[in-house]
Scaffold this active site. Structure first.
Site, PDB file in Angstrom:
ATOM      1  N   ASP A 141      51.408  48.548 -19.295  1.00  0.00           N
ATOM      2  CA  ASP A 141      52.776  48.779 -19.763  1.00  0.00           C
ATOM      3  C   ASP A 141      53.186  50.259 -19.877  1.00  0.00           C
ATOM      4  O   ASP A 141      54.272  50.628 -19.482  1.00  0.00           O
ATOM      5  CB  ASP A 141      52.983  48.111 -21.127  1.00  0.00           C
ATOM      6  CG  ASP A 141      52.309  46.745 -21.214  1.00  0.00           C
ATOM      7  OD1 ASP A 141      51.854  46.230 -20.177  1.00  0.00           O
ATOM      8  OD2 ASP A 141      52.216  46.191 -22.324  1.00  0.00           O
ATOM      9  N   GLU A 165      41.293  45.869 -28.474  1.00  0.00           N
ATOM     10  CA  GLU A 165      42.139  45.866 -27.280  1.00  0.00           C
ATOM     11  C   GLU A 165      41.801  47.026 -26.334  1.00  0.00           C
ATOM     12  O   GLU A 165      41.701  46.862 -25.134  1.00  0.00           O
ATOM     13  CB  GLU A 165      43.601  45.944 -27.720  1.00  0.00           C
ATOM     14  CG  GLU A 165      44.598  45.787 -26.585  1.00  0.00           C
ATOM     15  CD  GLU A 165      46.035  45.785 -27.106  1.00  0.00           C
ATOM     16  OE1 GLU A 165      46.237  46.045 -28.316  1.00  0.00           O
ATOM     17  OE2 GLU A 165      46.948  45.529 -26.305  1.00  0.00           O
TER      18      GLU A 165
HETATM   19  C1  GLC Z   1      49.363  44.191 -23.412  1.00  0.00           C
HETATM   20  C2  GLC Z   1      48.737  44.605 -22.084  1.00  0.00           C
HETATM   21  C3  GLC Z   1      48.968  43.528 -21.031  1.00  0.00           C
HETATM   22  C4  GLC Z   1      48.454  42.199 -21.558  1.00  0.00           C
HETATM   23  C5  GLC Z   1      49.074  41.858 -22.915  1.00  0.00           C
HETATM   24  C6  GLC Z   1      48.459  40.628 -23.555  1.00  0.00           C
HETATM   25  O1  GLC Z   1      50.744  44.133 -23.289  1.00  0.00           O
HETATM   26  O2  GLC Z   1      49.232  45.835 -21.672  1.00  0.00           O
HETATM   27  O3  GLC Z   1      48.337  43.859 -19.819  1.00  0.00           O
HETATM   28  O4  GLC Z   1      48.674  41.185 -20.643  1.00  0.00           O
HETATM   29  O5  GLC Z   1      48.884  42.930 -23.808  1.00  0.00           O
HETATM   30  O6  GLC Z   1      47.086  40.807 -23.728  1.00  0.00           O
END
Ligand code: GLC
Length: 394
Positions: free
Chosen positions: A155, A367
């Site tokens: 993102d 994460e």
């Molecule tokens: C964040 C990440 C994306 C992922 C999402 C859910 O937005 O950047 O790649 O799919 O989280 O885990």
């Protein structure tokens, strides 16, 4: 408990069933819905041990395929106020994500030999890849465009800063606001990819296209197994065409760079995108060796004490604790690992696997991680760590 046991326990704990659809949430607190490429990662990890759960997760994904064939990047199965943004279509999204679906379905087949599952998902798969090839490549240049950074799955990556007109030290909050502004802009052209890309944001992104190539090859294998000659031809032909186009338009100075807009303006920000094409075998063996020696293993750029930086340390946008702005993420680790294995760089792959395990053991299933210190950030109980179970063959 081994790290593998912990990974499988986490996937089981994050599994949800809503309205008869079973899926896995990436993180119960931070991301309590279904995401496209996350679900593909879950299925790849669960293909052998829990094939029913994995198949159901992929079925849930395709159940919200849009009439034009696109598969949305999020499905909001439940109400909730956490991370619930309007991505343009009520309940789902007008965006997609890196197209890992055919690869995940083929992995299921390799582990289960279940041809009925291939036949069940095949029509949705074919329509999805046909959508990408026809709607996201209006000029027939054989490179697929993304209409928002979120479609890359990275993102906030600084690869897109220039196109978004944002400064390199932008906060996460301001960045999100800018991407939502882009959704509003794309709303005015009804999310029609061609006119939206021409007007607002059109990036031919390296990881997205490299992932597409490898998935088209998986689709070709699926079609071949089902004796679907037309689909097999479509998939293998386009895998070759995208491969050639990436070489022709995205390859300079020994690496692949994403480009923007009508004229293929190069987006010269060094990120892990250089390594993504290893996953699809898009470098020659000599180019791959040079890339690994001069970039991947280079401590000044990508190789850090706790893993591979997603952005080179030389970039002004590099932030070790930044969301996709340099921190270590498990999905890029997995893509790089698989790429290295493909070229026979077993030792280097093993280092990545070991560093991934070490991070999860010290910081937990977070994460993202600080490449310099190993500190964990962002969501807790985040499922991407489970990809380490698929990084154990080096
Ligand atoms: C964040 C990440 C994306 C992922 C999402 C859910 O937005 O950047 O790649 O799919 O989280 O885990």
């Amino acid at each position: 408990m081994t790290i593998q046991d912990k990974a499988f326990a986490l996937l089981a704990a994050n599994r949800r069933t809503t309205d008869g659809h079973t899926y896995t949430v990436p993180s119960p607190d931070a991301y309590p819905y279904q995401w496209l490429w996350d679900s593909c990662f879950h299925a790849i990890v669960l293909a052998k041990s829990e094939p029913e759960a994995a198949m159901n997760e992929l079925r849930a994904l395709v159940s919200r395929q849009l009439p034009d064939g696109m598969i949305p990047h999020i499905i909001y199965w439940v109400q909730g106020d956490v991370h619930r943004y309007d991505w343009g279509i009520d309940g789902t999204s007008a965006l997609t994500q890196p197209p890992m679906l055919a690869y995940a379905v083929w992995e299921m087949y390799k582990k289960t030999n279940d041809e009925a599952f291939l036949a069940e998902l095949y029509p949705a798969l074919l329509r999805y890849y046909e959508y990408l090839i026809s709607k996201r490549d209006p000029r027939d240049h054989h490179l697929v465009g993304i209409i928002n950074p979120d479609e890359s799955g990275e993102d906030n990556s600084p690869r897109f800063d220039r196109v978004l007109h944002v400064p390199e030290d932008i906060s996460q909050k301001d960045h999100l606001a800018r991407r939502l502004e882009l959704v509003d802009a794309n709303r005015t052209c009804n999310f029609d990819a061609e006119s939206c890309m021409n007007k607002h944001f059109w990036v031919k992104d390296v990881p997205f296209n490299a992932i597409l190539v490898e998935n088209l090859r998986a689709l070709a294998r699926i079609a071949e197994r089902l004796d679907e000659k037309g689909g097999e031809h479509f998939a293998s032909l386009n895998a070759d065409l995208v491969t050639e186009a990436m070489r022709e338009r995205l390859f300079t100075d020994g690496v692949f760079w994403s480009t923007a807009g009508f004229d293929y303006e190069p987006l010269r920000v060094a990120t892990w995108a250089h390594f993504a094409p290893l996953f699809a075998g898009l470098y020659s063996p000599e180019e791959a060796r040079a890339l690994v020696d001069t970039q991947l293993l280079n401590e000044d750029t990508f190789w850090a004490p706790h893993g591979v930086r997603t952005v080179s340390r030389h970039e002004r946008s590099y932030r070790p604790d930044g969301f996709w702005r340099g921190s270590v993420w498990m999905a890029p680790h997995w893509f790089i690992y698989r790429g290295l294995m493909r070229y026979g760089f077993t030792e280097e792959a093993k280092h990545i696997s070991e560093r991934s395990v070490a991070l999860l053991e010290s910081a937990g299933f977070r994460e993202y991680f600080d490449p310099e210190t190993g500190e964990g950030y962002g969501a807790h109980n985040f499922t991407w760590g489970a990809l380490v179970t698929d990084m154990m063959d080096a």
